[in-house]
Design a protein around this motif. Structure first.
Motif, mmCIF file in Angstrom:
data_model
loop_
_atom_site.group_PDB
_atom_site.id
_atom_site.type_symbol
_atom_site.label_atom_id
_atom_site.label_comp_id
_atom_site.label_asym_id
_atom_site.label_seq_id
_atom_site.Cartn_x
_atom_site.Cartn_y
_atom_site.Cartn_z
ATOM 1 N N LEU A 97 -8.162 9.459 -3.190
ATOM 2 C CA LEU A 97 -9.030 9.373 -1.451
ATOM 3 C C LEU A 97 -9.998 8.986 -1.426
ATOM 4 O O LEU A 97 -11.270 9.304 -2.030
ATOM 5 N N VAL A 98 -10.327 7.531 -0.950
ATOM 6 C CA VAL A 98 -11.552 6.324 -0.802
ATOM 7 C C VAL A 98 -12.296 5.980 -0.019
ATOM 8 O O VAL A 98 -11.642 5.829 1.220
ATOM 9 N N MET A 99 -13.266 6.347 -0.176
ATOM 10 C CA MET A 99 -14.166 6.145 1.000
ATOM 11 C C MET A 99 -15.504 4.840 0.584
ATOM 12 O O MET A 99 -15.568 5.528 -0.380
ATOM 13 N N ALA A 100 -15.262 3.846 1.050
ATOM 14 C CA ALA A 100 -16.626 2.713 0.779
ATOM 15 C C ALA A 100 -17.582 2.471 1.916
ATOM 16 O O ALA A 100 -16.588 2.090 2.933
ATOM 17 N N GLY A 132 -2.505 -2.285 -9.967
ATOM 18 C CA GLY A 132 -1.656 -1.804 -10.544
ATOM 19 C C GLY A 132 -1.195 -0.306 -9.053
ATOM 20 O O GLY A 132 -0.831 0.642 -8.586
ATOM 21 N N LEU A 133 -2.838 -0.488 -7.828
ATOM 22 C CA LEU A 133 -2.532 1.187 -7.402
ATOM 23 C C LEU A 133 -2.070 0.198 -5.438
ATOM 24 O O LEU A 133 -2.521 -0.828 -5.286
ATOM 25 N N ARG A 134 -1.386 1.308 -5.032
ATOM 26 C CA ARG A 134 -0.918 0.675 -3.714
ATOM 27 C C ARG A 134 -1.264 1.483 -3.015
ATOM 28 O O ARG A 134 -2.024 2.228 -2.852
ATOM 29 N N TRP A 135 -2.159 -0.172 -1.694
ATOM 30 C CA TRP A 135 -2.627 1.043 -0.607
ATOM 31 C C TRP A 135 -2.122 1.698 0.092
ATOM 32 O O TRP A 135 -0.783 0.838 1.010
ATOM 33 N N GLU A 156 -6.251 6.206 0.961
ATOM 34 C CA GLU A 156 -5.408 6.795 0.093
ATOM 35 C C GLU A 156 -4.682 5.519 -0.438
ATOM 36 O O GLU A 156 -3.687 4.907 0.159
ATOM 37 N N LEU A 157 -4.838 5.712 -1.376
ATOM 38 C CA LEU A 157 -4.497 4.765 -2.784
ATOM 39 C C LEU A 157 -3.015 5.554 -3.576
ATOM 40 O O LEU A 157 -3.150 6.885 -3.860
ATOM 41 N N VAL A 158 -2.548 4.639 -3.909
ATOM 42 C CA VAL A 158 -1.108 5.507 -4.348
ATOM 43 C C VAL A 158 -0.816 4.977 -6.241
ATOM 44 O O VAL A 158 -0.898 3.683 -6.112
ATOM 45 N N LYS A 159 -0.684 5.980 -6.929
ATOM 46 C CA LYS A 159 -0.551 5.305 -8.364
ATOM 47 C C LYS A 159 1.480 5.072 -8.230
ATOM 48 O O LYS A 159 1.834 6.060 -8.425
ATOM 49 N N PRO A 160 2.352 4.384 -8.581
ATOM 50 C CA PRO A 160 3.173 4.038 -8.430
ATOM 51 C C PRO A 160 3.979 5.101 -10.111
ATOM 52 O O PRO A 160 2.792 4.919 -11.016
#
Length: 161
Positions: A97-100, A132-135, A156-160
């Motif tokens: 979870l990224v907040m910017a 390599g992170l999926r949005w 939310e980013l996901v590592k495949p």
């Protein structure tokens, strides 16, 4: 769960309330003083605390299945270095979870106040994709925030796998 840039414990307060009771929570921040404030504020022995830089985390690869990173990336000279390190400590299939701070009118004021940069969504999307992170999906605090495009970027980013 790893809370990066934990500060005085704003995000970890919610993690302690809503995460599974047996979830292990680790808080990292550059500032020992902020972590001390977090411990005093939280009054909980549950989270572990460590002084660390987001670009050089002291954890083995794949140590966490979830990472939170609130308003940290805009302080880095190269966002990809931070995202790459978050991805490294995240297990495959894990979520971030990224907040910017966003490059909006309100974000410009925040940027001046906190001496940080801002991002537009396309730029942050490209940086995440490049490491390599999926949005996965954009999140909003409320429907009003979404309608006004306020509150910054929350994604939310996901590592495949």
């Amino acid at each position: 769960i790893l809370d990066v840039g934990s500060g005085a414990g704003q995000i970890v307060t919610h993690l302690l309330k809503y995460a599974d009771w047996n979830a292990q929570i680790t808080c990292v921040d550059l500032s020992h003083e902020m972590l001390r404030r977090a411990r005093n504020r939280l009054k909980s022995h549950r989270p572990r605390h460590a002084v660390a830089d987001v670009t050089q985390l002291p954890f083995v690869d794949g140590s966490f299945d979830c990472v939170t990173c609130g308003y940290v990336l805009e302080h880095l000279p190269d966002v990809r270095a931070g995202l790459r390190e978050l991805s490294r400590v995240l297990e495959p299939g894990g979520r971030i979870l990224v907040m910017a701070t966003e490059d909006t009118f309100a974000g410009a004021w925040t940027s001046r106040l906190w001496a940080c940069r801002t991002y537009n969504r396309d730029e942050l999307y490209a940086a995440a994709h490049s490491v390599g992170l999926r949005w996965q999906k954009e999140l909003w605090f409320t429907r009003v925030h979404k309608a006004l495009r306020a509150g910054g970027i929350c994604v939310e980013l996901v590592k495949p796998q």
